[in-house]
Design an enzyme around this catalytic site. Structure first.
Site, PDB file in Angstrom:
ATOM      1  N   ASP A  36       1.074  -1.318   0.041  1.00  0.00           N
ATOM      2  CA  ASP A  36      -0.153  -0.173   0.024  1.00  0.00           C
ATOM      3  C   ASP A  36       1.100   1.458   0.581  1.00  0.00           C
ATOM      4  O   ASP A  36       2.511   0.888   0.745  1.00  0.00           O
ATOM      5  CB  ASP A  36      -0.771   0.281   1.280  1.00  0.00           C
ATOM      6  CG  ASP A  36      -2.588   0.971   0.856  1.00  0.00           C
ATOM      7  OD1 ASP A  36      -2.449   1.182  -0.071  1.00  0.00           O
ATOM      8  OD2 ASP A  36      -2.664   1.603   2.639  1.00  0.00           O
ATOM      9  N   ASN A  84     -10.815  -2.167  -5.422  1.00  0.00           N
ATOM     10  CA  ASN A  84     -10.304  -1.649  -6.044  1.00  0.00           C
ATOM     11  C   ASN A  84     -11.109  -0.564  -7.362  1.00  0.00           C
ATOM     12  O   ASN A  84     -10.596  -0.482  -7.986  1.00  0.00           O
ATOM     13  CB  ASN A  84      -8.848  -1.483  -6.285  1.00  0.00           C
ATOM     14  CG  ASN A  84      -7.705  -1.616  -5.003  1.00  0.00           C
ATOM     15  OD1 ASN A  84      -7.155  -2.104  -4.976  1.00  0.00           O
ATOM     16  ND2 ASN A  84      -7.853  -1.209  -3.848  1.00  0.00           N
TER      17      ASN A  84
HETATM   18  C1  IPE Z   1      -5.453  -2.498  -0.272  1.00  0.00           C
HETATM   19  O1  IPE Z   1      -4.835  -1.594  -0.491  1.00  0.00           O
HETATM   20  C2  IPE Z   1      -5.447  -3.177  -1.243  1.00  0.00           C
HETATM   21  C3  IPE Z   1      -4.200  -3.628  -2.445  1.00  0.00           C
HETATM   22  C4  IPE Z   1      -2.736  -2.997  -1.882  1.00  0.00           C
HETATM   23  C5  IPE Z   1      -3.930  -3.942  -3.601  1.00  0.00           C
HETATM   24  P1  IPE Z   1      -6.383  -0.036  -0.686  1.00  0.00           P
HETATM   25  O2  IPE Z   1      -5.279   1.409  -0.896  1.00  0.00           O
HETATM   26  O3  IPE Z   1      -7.165  -0.553  -1.307  1.00  0.00           O
HETATM   27  O4  IPE Z   1      -6.527  -0.467   0.711  1.00  0.00           O
HETATM   28  P2  IPE Z   1      -7.825   0.666   1.634  1.00  0.00           P
HETATM   29  O5  IPE Z   1      -8.401   1.338   0.855  1.00  0.00           O
HETATM   30  O6  IPE Z   1      -6.815   1.830   2.172  1.00  0.00           O
HETATM   31  O7  IPE Z   1      -8.166  -0.015   2.884  1.00  0.00           O
HETATM   32  C1  IPE Z   2      -1.378   0.309  -3.563  1.00  0.00           C
HETATM   33  O1  IPE Z   2      -1.884   1.929  -3.603  1.00  0.00           O
HETATM   34  C2  IPE Z   2      -1.822   0.275  -4.301  1.00  0.00           C
HETATM   35  C3  IPE Z   2      -2.889  -0.953  -5.285  1.00  0.00           C
HETATM   36  C4  IPE Z   2      -4.314  -0.619  -3.607  1.00  0.00           C
HETATM   37  C5  IPE Z   2      -3.295  -1.246  -6.324  1.00  0.00           C
HETATM   38  P1  IPE Z   2      -2.741   2.791  -3.377  1.00  0.00           P
HETATM   39  O2  IPE Z   2      -3.031   2.801  -4.454  1.00  0.00           O
HETATM   40  O3  IPE Z   2      -3.692   2.674  -3.005  1.00  0.00           O
HETATM   41  O4  IPE Z   2      -1.463   3.638  -2.631  1.00  0.00           O
HETATM   42  P2  IPE Z   2      -2.171   4.689  -1.370  1.00  0.00           P
HETATM   43  O5  IPE Z   2      -2.533   3.819  -0.407  1.00  0.00           O
HETATM   44  O6  IPE Z   2      -3.503   5.664  -2.497  1.00  0.00           O
HETATM   45  O7  IPE Z   2      -1.738   5.893  -1.165  1.00  0.00           O
HETATM   46 MG    MG Z   3      -4.308   2.547  -0.375  1.00  0.00          MG
END
Ligand code: IPE
Ligand code: IPE
Ligand code: MG
Length: 257
Positions: A36, A84
């Protein structure tokens, strides 16, 4: 999107850290990672979110290499959750584009490393081209006997459990199994992680302390490791730090020391 950030990223050198101070018996067999913070990485640099995902792919590559160098049995990487899909279409499309890029740039090395690639999650909802990459990487590495790398794509733990429960309900109504015969082993064998040991260590980067629908059943006794570093900053050194911390944990599984 400019090529600018790409060049910056490519110039980043792979950091090498001696990994031999970790005794093999102290290593987790299975590591699961919630990668993340790609978006925050990009935002803090004034870059578009896709740049963060691209940089995140670099961190992922290093963690795969490091896990393999160390002899870890299995690595599960959360790349796209069932939640997502709520993101802008463009960002989602870029993520699928990255799957193709990863396939082109890294598959050869994974084959050389004898890595077996698997996927968890409902990949049938992915664009057809992405599904091809998924199928091809499974096919090309199916005979490999080294580390197992599982990519969680369109994965959600609740969906996985529901699918398993539906299968069980069907088996009960077909008389294949009695309701009283359903136990942890039976259910585990219907999950997509079937055949793998449960994760010993779960890592989440970027400061949020939550599970976000990842491997809820399988992490019942995993050691949890949270770091404030955003995923693209999660280097080999940081990974080793997490493994060292894991090695110091005392796992009791409800028993006594
Ligand atoms: C969790 O990250 C999913 C992945 C890393 C693929 P998110 O960014 O989607 O999680 P939330 O929304 O902060 O819980
Ligand atoms: C994790 O990084 C990757 C995916 C969930 C695909 P994020 O895209 O969630 O990054 P933040 O949480 O917005 O910084
Ligand atoms: Mg995230």
């Amino acid at each position: 999107m400019t090529r600018n950030w790409l060049t910056i990223f490519r110039r980043r050198r792979r950091d090498s850290v001696p990994v031999n101070d970790l005794a093999p018996e102290t290593l987790p067999r299975h590591v699961a990672i919630i990668m993340d913070g790609n978006g925050r990485w990009a935002r803090s640099r004034g870059l578009p979110r896709p740049a963060g995902h691209h940089a995140g792919m670099g961190a992922m590559r290093e963690v795969i290499r490091c896990s393999d160098d160390l002899g870890i049995q299995a690595l599960t990487l959360y790349a796209f959750s069932t939640e997502n899909w709520k993101r802008p279409r463009q960002e989602i499309q870029y993520l699928w584009h990255l799957v193709g890029e990863f396939f082109r740039t890294d598959m050869e090395e994974l084959i050389e490393r004898n890595v077996q690639v698997r996927f968890i999650g409902d990949t049938s909802k992915l664009p057809l081209q992405t599904q091809n990459f998924v199928r091809e990487s499974i096919r090309l590495t199916a005979g490999n006997s080294g580390m197992i790398v599982q990519f969680a794509l369109n994965y959600g733990s609740r969906a996985e459990i529901i699918t398993a429960v539906r299968k069980l309900a069907e088996q009960v109504s077909d008389g294949v199994i009695k309701a009283s015969e359903i136990d942890e082993t039976v259910l585990s064998q219907l999950l997509e992680t079937q055949g793998l040991p449960d994760p010993d260590l779960l890592i989440r980067t970027a400061g949020d302390v939550r599970i976000s629908n990842f491997l809820l059943w399988q992490i019942a006794y995993a050691e949890l490791y949270f770091t404030d570093l955003v995923w693209p900053e999660f280097t080999r050194t940081e990974y080793i730090r997490a493994l060292q911390e894991y090695a110091r944990r005392e796992r009791r599984f409800g028993g006594l020391k």
